[in-house]
Design a protein around this motif. Sequence first.
Motif, PDB file in Angstrom:
ATOM      1  N   ALA A   1      50.434  37.690  33.002  1.00 38.38           N
ATOM      2  CA  ALA A   1      49.398  37.726  34.033  1.00 38.38           C
ATOM      3  C   ALA A   1      49.405  36.487  34.927  1.00 38.38           C
ATOM      4  CB  ALA A   1      48.021  37.896  33.386  1.00 38.38           C
ATOM      5  N   SER A   2      49.853  35.352  34.406  1.00 37.63           N
ATOM      6  CA  SER A   2      49.879  34.128  35.212  1.00 37.63           C
ATOM      7  C   SER A   2      50.939  34.178  36.305  1.00 37.63           C
ATOM      8  CB  SER A   2      50.121  32.906  34.316  1.00 37.63           C
ATOM      9  OG  SER A   2      48.940  32.536  33.642  1.00 37.63           O
ATOM     10  N   PHE A   3      51.862  35.108  36.192  1.00 37.32           N
ATOM     11  CA  PHE A   3      52.932  35.219  37.180  1.00 37.32           C
ATOM     12  C   PHE A   3      52.822  36.536  37.940  1.00 37.32           C
ATOM     13  CE2 PHE A   3      54.174  32.392  33.802  1.00 37.32           C
ATOM     14  CZ  PHE A   3      54.609  31.283  34.503  1.00 37.32           C
ATOM     15  N   LEU A   4      52.957  37.646  37.241  1.00 40.12           N
ATOM     16  CA  LEU A   4      52.956  38.947  37.884  1.00 40.12           C
ATOM     17  C   LEU A   4      51.671  39.194  38.666  1.00 40.12           C
ATOM     18  CD1 LEU A   4      54.705  41.562  38.057  1.00 40.12           C
ATOM     19  CD2 LEU A   4      53.379  42.429  36.121  1.00 40.12           C
ATOM     20  N   HIS A   5      50.533  38.714  38.168  1.00 38.24           N
ATOM     21  CA  HIS A   5      49.243  38.958  38.814  1.00 38.24           C
ATOM     22  C   HIS A   5      48.677  37.691  39.461  1.00 38.24           C
ATOM     23  CE1 HIS A   5      49.736  42.702  36.848  1.00 38.24           C
ATOM     24  NE2 HIS A   5      49.335  42.311  35.653  1.00 38.24           N
ATOM     25  N   ARG A   6      49.546  36.802  39.895  1.00 41.30           N
ATOM     26  CA  ARG A   6      49.075  35.556  40.510  1.00 41.30           C
ATOM     27  C   ARG A   6      48.703  35.794  41.976  1.00 41.30           C
ATOM     28  NH1 ARG A   6      52.448  29.996  40.082  1.00 41.30           N
ATOM     29  NH2 ARG A   6      52.122  30.546  37.881  1.00 41.30           N
ATOM     30  N   PHE A   7      47.485  35.343  42.312  1.00 44.36           N
ATOM     31  CA  PHE A   7      47.015  35.356  43.692  1.00 44.36           C
ATOM     32  C   PHE A   7      46.878  33.912  44.151  1.00 44.36           C
ATOM     33  CE2 PHE A   7      45.612  39.298  41.773  1.00 44.36           C
ATOM     34  CZ  PHE A   7      45.888  40.245  42.745  1.00 44.36           C
ATOM     35  N   PHE A   8      47.317  33.609  45.355  1.00 46.58           N
ATOM     36  CA  PHE A   8      47.307  32.236  45.840  1.00 46.58           C
ATOM     37  C   PHE A   8      45.941  31.796  46.353  1.00 46.58           C
ATOM     38  CE2 PHE A   8      52.006  33.073  46.917  1.00 46.58           C
ATOM     39  CZ  PHE A   8      52.367  32.828  45.602  1.00 46.58           C
ATOM     40  N   GLU A   9      45.052  32.763  46.570  1.00 41.18           N
ATOM     41  CA  GLU A   9      43.693  32.455  47.017  1.00 41.18           C
ATOM     42  C   GLU A   9      42.698  33.231  46.172  1.00 41.18           C
ATOM     43  OE1 GLU A   9      43.392  33.349  51.141  1.00 41.18           O
ATOM     44  OE2 GLU A   9      44.690  31.698  51.789  1.00 41.18           O
ATOM     45  N   ASP A  10      41.532  32.637  45.982  1.00 40.50           N
ATOM     46  CA  ASP A  10      40.467  33.297  45.241  1.00 40.50           C
ATOM     47  C   ASP A  10      39.525  34.000  46.212  1.00 40.50           C
ATOM     48  OD1 ASP A  10      41.475  32.080  42.859  1.00 40.50           O
ATOM     49  OD2 ASP A  10      40.460  30.219  43.450  1.00 40.50           O
ATOM     50  N   GLU A  11      38.887  35.052  45.746  1.00 39.94           N
ATOM     51  CA  GLU A  11      37.977  35.825  46.580  1.00 39.94           C
ATOM     52  C   GLU A  11      36.596  35.859  45.948  1.00 39.94           C
ATOM     53  OE1 GLU A  11      39.611  39.667  47.239  1.00 39.94           O
ATOM     54  OE2 GLU A  11      41.380  38.937  48.313  1.00 39.94           O
ATOM     55  N   ASP A  12      35.632  36.300  46.733  1.00 40.70           N
ATOM     56  CA  ASP A  12      34.264  36.437  46.250  1.00 40.70           C
ATOM     57  C   ASP A  12      34.226  37.522  45.178  1.00 40.70           C
ATOM     58  OD1 ASP A  12      31.576  36.762  45.792  1.00 40.70           O
ATOM     59  OD2 ASP A  12      31.080  37.359  47.842  1.00 40.70           O
ATOM     60  N   PRO A  13      33.879  37.183  43.936  1.00 38.53           N
ATOM     61  CA  PRO A  13      33.869  38.200  42.876  1.00 38.53           C
ATOM     62  C   PRO A  13      32.869  39.314  43.143  1.00 38.53           C
ATOM     63  CG  PRO A  13      32.859  36.164  42.105  1.00 38.53           C
ATOM     64  CD  PRO A  13      33.493  35.856  43.425  1.00 38.53           C
ATOM     65  N   ASN A  14      31.811  39.022  43.879  1.00 36.95           N
ATOM     66  CA  ASN A  14      30.808  40.038  44.173  1.00 36.95           C
ATOM     67  C   ASN A  14      31.340  41.125  45.111  1.00 36.95           C
ATOM     68  OD1 ASN A  14      28.789  38.709  42.634  1.00 36.95           O
ATOM     69  ND2 ASN A  14      28.405  37.307  44.348  1.00 36.95           N
ATOM     70  N   ALA A  15      32.436  40.825  45.787  1.00 35.02           N
ATOM     71  CA  ALA A  15      33.032  41.793  46.713  1.00 35.02           C
ATOM     72  C   ALA A  15      34.194  42.542  46.077  1.00 35.02           C
ATOM     73  CB  ALA A  15      33.500  41.084  47.974  1.00 35.02           C
ATOM     74  N   ASN A  16      34.393  42.382  44.771  1.00 38.96           N
ATOM     75  CA  ASN A  16      35.555  42.969  44.105  1.00 38.96           C
ATOM     76  C   ASN A  16      35.162  43.735  42.855  1.00 38.96           C
ATOM     77  OD1 ASN A  16      38.331  42.060  45.352  1.00 38.96           O
ATOM     78  ND2 ASN A  16      36.937  40.326  45.588  1.00 38.96           N
ATOM     79  N   TYR A  17      34.071  44.474  42.955  1.00 37.26           N
ATOM     80  CA  TYR A  17      33.628  45.299  41.841  1.00 37.26           C
ATOM     81  C   TYR A  17      34.739  46.250  41.412  1.00 37.26           C
ATOM     82  CZ  TYR A  17      31.031  48.933  39.324  1.00 37.26           C
ATOM     83  OH  TYR A  17      30.585  49.834  38.386  1.00 37.26           O
TER      84      TYR A  17
END
Length: 443
Positions: free
Chosen positions: A180-196
């Motif tokens: 998960a640290s590689f395959l699912h790595r995102f370079f930016e974080d998003e608002d968790p409330n907008a990602n239900y």
Amino acid sequence: MTTHEQNMRMTRVGPGQPAGRLLRRYWQPVALIEELDDLRPVRPVKLMGQDFVLFRDEAGHFGLLDRDCPHRGADLAFGRPEDGGLRCPFHGWLFDVKGNCLQTPAEPENSKLCQRIKQKSYPVVLRSGILFAYLGEGEPPAFPDLDCFIAPDSHVFAFKGHIACNWLQALEVGIDPAHASFLHRFFEDEDPNANYGRQFRANSADSDMPMTQVLREFERPTIEIERTDYGMRLIALRELNEKSTHVRVTNLLFPQAFNIPLSAEMTITQWHVPVDDVNCYWFAIFTSFTGPVDKQQMRAQRLELYELPDYIPRKNKSNSYGFDPYEQKTRTFTGMGDDINVHDQWAVESQGAIQDRTREHLGSTDKGIINYRSMLMKAIDQAETGNEPPLMVLDAEAAKAIRGPVTIDGIAPTGAWQAYWREADARKRAAAPWRAPAVLAAE
């Protein structure tokens, strides 16, 4: 190292094959309940290399029959649901959900042919939006009291998707905490409330730290493995600093499901079900421990990726899984979009239709996979000899003892992470609006 013979033994699922014989000892997901609608309550199903027809009769009973009509082999998946059963369009023979022949209308009125005809049938039950079937001999096992089965309908949501490879490699990605640290790595974080409803987009429990940040910045987890009465518990530890450690608790539910946290609110229980040796479906039940699941939103999110009626991914090998080199450079590690199902699909399909495990070199973070394969080989042997039932072939009493299991994604005091995940799970269950029984006493 896995030998060629062992690889074939674990992956082949047709009738009489070692893994196929084992998997037929368990209830298998065959369809979502929504696939049997009022317009067409009949669907073809292929499971473990065999062809079936699944249908719902006028009284609401579910049936699973061999797909070829016992008269002259016509396809019952085009049958007419009427008169208490499924009628073959070729000559009108009628079968109920138990395979009994109710009518042979073209035969003489005094014919007793119908009494001698029996189509092979299989038990079907509905659990949390998924129809499960039992293909084995004898009495089917009891269902354990997993959270996903005892939560009310308002708090569960079911979905599925196709993967073009063998079931085993599709399952193994779910018991690999390091990827998960590689395959699912995102370079930016998003608002968790907008990602239900999206995996790895929420904050870790008891913190304001996004899971995306944890995976990105702490890529060397320490992995602990514990054998359990349901299979295996995996604990991935990422030490953030001297005071805090990220703890992620997931589970392998033998023989072919895993159980993971989606967020502090929701868990995922996911089966990988063979269509044949080189195709499978994942079936998932999302279970909420807080408010009711927003099923409309969850379904709409997933239909952006999967195309009906066969739940085939819109991103696949034919279009390079949507790969974008600019995105790979600037936004995601894979360059394949935000949906982690696409990432997993690419990873397992790229291994080939059936992974050649004789060519792999496993590392220390693969201990979950190593342990699982050992369990699988032992159970295959048990299914062959019949000397003792394989793991999770349960009677009613034993099934009641299998609860939960625990899933946690949170940040704990470094010196007390073991107590933390137990306490965090107990708090979650105590606050749930439905009966979510404690599980520690049964472990």
